[in-house]
Design a protein around this motif. Structure first.
Motif, mmCIF file in Angstrom:
data_model
loop_
_atom_site.group_PDB
_atom_site.id
_atom_site.type_symbol
_atom_site.label_atom_id
_atom_site.label_comp_id
_atom_site.label_asym_id
_atom_site.label_seq_id
_atom_site.Cartn_x
_atom_site.Cartn_y
_atom_site.Cartn_z
ATOM 1 N N PHE A 54 2.783 6.267 -7.151
ATOM 2 C CA PHE A 54 1.801 7.175 -7.745
ATOM 3 C C PHE A 54 2.244 8.624 -7.613
ATOM 4 O O PHE A 54 2.080 9.428 -8.542
ATOM 5 C CB PHE A 54 0.438 6.978 -7.097
ATOM 6 N N ASN A 73 -5.025 5.651 -4.767
ATOM 7 C CA ASN A 73 -4.319 4.567 -4.099
ATOM 8 C C ASN A 73 -5.212 3.898 -3.059
ATOM 9 O O ASN A 73 -5.241 2.666 -2.942
ATOM 10 C CB ASN A 73 -3.050 5.102 -3.428
ATOM 11 N N LEU A 124 -0.541 11.079 1.126
ATOM 12 C CA LEU A 124 -0.408 9.625 1.222
ATOM 13 C C LEU A 124 -0.629 9.172 2.658
ATOM 14 O O LEU A 124 -1.350 8.198 2.917
ATOM 15 C CB LEU A 124 0.981 9.197 0.731
ATOM 16 N N TYR A 126 0.837 -1.205 0.000
ATOM 17 C CA TYR A 126 0.000 0.000 0.000
ATOM 18 C C TYR A 126 0.872 1.255 0.000
ATOM 19 O O TYR A 126 0.645 2.173 -0.798
ATOM 20 C CB TYR A 126 -0.911 0.007 1.224
ATOM 21 N N TYR A 127 1.858 1.279 0.851
ATOM 22 C CA TYR A 127 2.694 2.483 0.949
ATOM 23 C C TYR A 127 3.590 2.634 -0.282
ATOM 24 O O TYR A 127 3.778 3.748 -0.787
ATOM 25 C CB TYR A 127 3.540 2.434 2.221
ATOM 26 N N SER A 131 -4.249 9.561 3.608
ATOM 27 C CA SER A 131 -5.136 8.576 2.973
ATOM 28 C C SER A 131 -5.195 7.281 3.769
ATOM 29 O O SER A 131 -6.143 6.500 3.611
ATOM 30 C CB SER A 131 -4.665 8.287 1.541
ATOM 31 N N PHE A 144 2.956 1.558 -3.366
ATOM 32 C CA PHE A 144 2.124 2.014 -4.474
ATOM 33 C C PHE A 144 1.817 3.501 -4.330
ATOM 34 O O PHE A 144 1.796 4.238 -5.329
ATOM 35 C CB PHE A 144 0.828 1.205 -4.545
ATOM 36 N N GLY A 145 1.548 3.952 -3.110
ATOM 37 C CA GLY A 145 1.310 5.376 -2.898
ATOM 38 C C GLY A 145 2.517 6.216 -3.267
ATOM 39 O O GLY A 145 2.381 7.284 -3.886
#
Length: 281
Positions: free
Chosen positions: A113, A194, A135, A106-107, A138, A109-110
Motif C-alpha cells: 500500500f 491496511n 505502518l 499484514y506487513y 498501525s 500488504f502494508g
C-alpha cells in the motif's frame, strides 16, 4: 472485509510454511544496523540509497528500495531504541496470536500500500517520501483490537488499558492528517486502510456489543435460537485451531491438542499449540 478474512484464513491454512518467523525482530535489527552505520556516514549517502524513491526504482532500476525503505529509522538515540522495542513487542505478540503467515501478510500488504501510494503520486508529479513509520504504528491498532482490555504500565508506572492508548494513537493519526500538507497527510490513511482490511472484523465484533446496548439490549430471541441451531448443524467438525482456523474435518491427519496453560478449553493444531497467546481470566 469478511470475504478478505476468509481468503486470508484459507491462504494461511493451505500455505503453512509461508511467512518469515520473527519478522519484526529482523526489521528491528535492520533499523539498528542502518542507524549505527548512518551515524558514521557524514554524507547521508546510506539513507539516500535505502529510502523509497519511485524515480530511482523505475528509471534507474534500483529495485532494492521496494524493501529497504522499512529499514530506514525515523528516530535516533533513545527515541529510536524505545520505538523499536515497542514495535518488536507489538509485532511479536501479534505473530504469536495470528500465526507467522497472517502477520507476514499484514506487513507485506502494508508495504505494498505504501509503495502504491508513492508510485501513484510520483506519476501525478508529487515527490513524496514513503517510510514505514505509520505502518509500524498501525500495528498498535491491530494489537488494541485483539487485546482491548489488556492493562499495561505507561512509562512503567501508570496502569492503562490498551484501548485508551489506541485512542491516543488515533488522535496522533488525525493530527497528522490535519497538520501535514497534501499528499503527505494521506500516509496515515494508507496505514489505517491496511489495519481495517485485516482487523475490521475484530473491530466490529468489539463495537457490536456497545451498539446493542445503545439500542436498549433488545434481542430477538427466536432469531438468535434459530441462528445458534443453524450454526450447530453446520458445525461438522469436532476440533478447530483457534489461531489458523483449521479443523479436523478439512485436515483429518493434523494433530489437535487442548492447551493446559489456558483458562478454559482452547484447542490448537500442532503448529500453534506452543505458539499462541494463552487465555487467562
Amino acid at each position: 472485509m469478511k470475504s478478505f478474512d476468509r481468503w486470508v484464513d484459507r491462504f494461511c491454512a493451505s500455505h503453512r510454511r509461508f511467512g518469515i518467523a520473527n519478522l519484526m525482530l529482523y526489521i528491528v535489527i535492520g533499523n539498528v544496523i542502518v542507524w549505527l552505520f548512518g551515524m558514521m556516514d557524514t554524507t547521508n549517502m546510506l539513507y539516500s540509497m535505502l529510502y523509497f524513491d519511485a524515480e530511482a526504482i523505475f528509471r534507474h532500476g534500483q529495485v532494492w528500495r521496494l524493501v529497504t525503505f522499512v529499514l530506514v529509522p525515523q528516530y535516533s538515540g533513545l527515541s529510536l531504541l524505545i520505538s523499536l522495542y515497542f514495535y518488536y513487542f507489538i509485532g511479536s505478540t501479534l505473530e504469536q496470536h495470528w500465526g507467522t503467515a497472517r502477520f507476514t501478510l499484514y506487513y507485506i500488504f502494508g508495504m505494498v500500500f505504501n509503495m502504491l501510494y508513492g508510485v501513484i503520486f510520483w506519476l501525478l508529479g508529487f515527490n513524496v517520501s514513503v517510510d514505514a513509520s505509520y505502518l509500524n504504528l498501525s500495528m498498535f491498532f491491530a494489537f488494541a483490537a485483539t487485546y482491548p482490555d489488556l492493562v499495561v504500565l505507561l512509562f512503567f508506572i501508570i496502569p492503562i488499558k490498551i484501548k485508551w492508548l489506541a485512542w491516543i494513537d488515533a488522535a496522533f493519526f488525525a493530527l497528522s492528517i490535519v497538520m501535514n500538507p497534501f499528499p503527505v497527510n494521506l500516509l496515515p490513511v494508507v496505514a489505517v486502510l491496511n489495519f481495517l482490511l485485516f482487523c475490521g472484523s475484530d473491530l466490529m465484533a468489539y463495537v457490536r456489543p456497545y451498539r446493542n446496548v445503545s439500542r436498549g439490549n433488545t434481542v430477538n430471541f427466536r432469531r438468535e435460537v434459530n441462528r445458534m441451531k443453524r450454526e450447530e448443524r453446520s458445525k461438522d467438525y469436532t476440533r478447530r485451531c483457534e489461531v489458523c482456523g483449521r479443523t479436523d474435518r478439512d485436515y483429518p491427519d493434523l494433530e489437535f491438542r487442548y492447551c493446559s496453560r489456558c483458562t478454559g478449553y482452547h484447542c490448537y493444531c500442532i503448529d500453534h499449540i506452543n505458539n499462541h497467546v494463552h487465555h487467562k481470566d
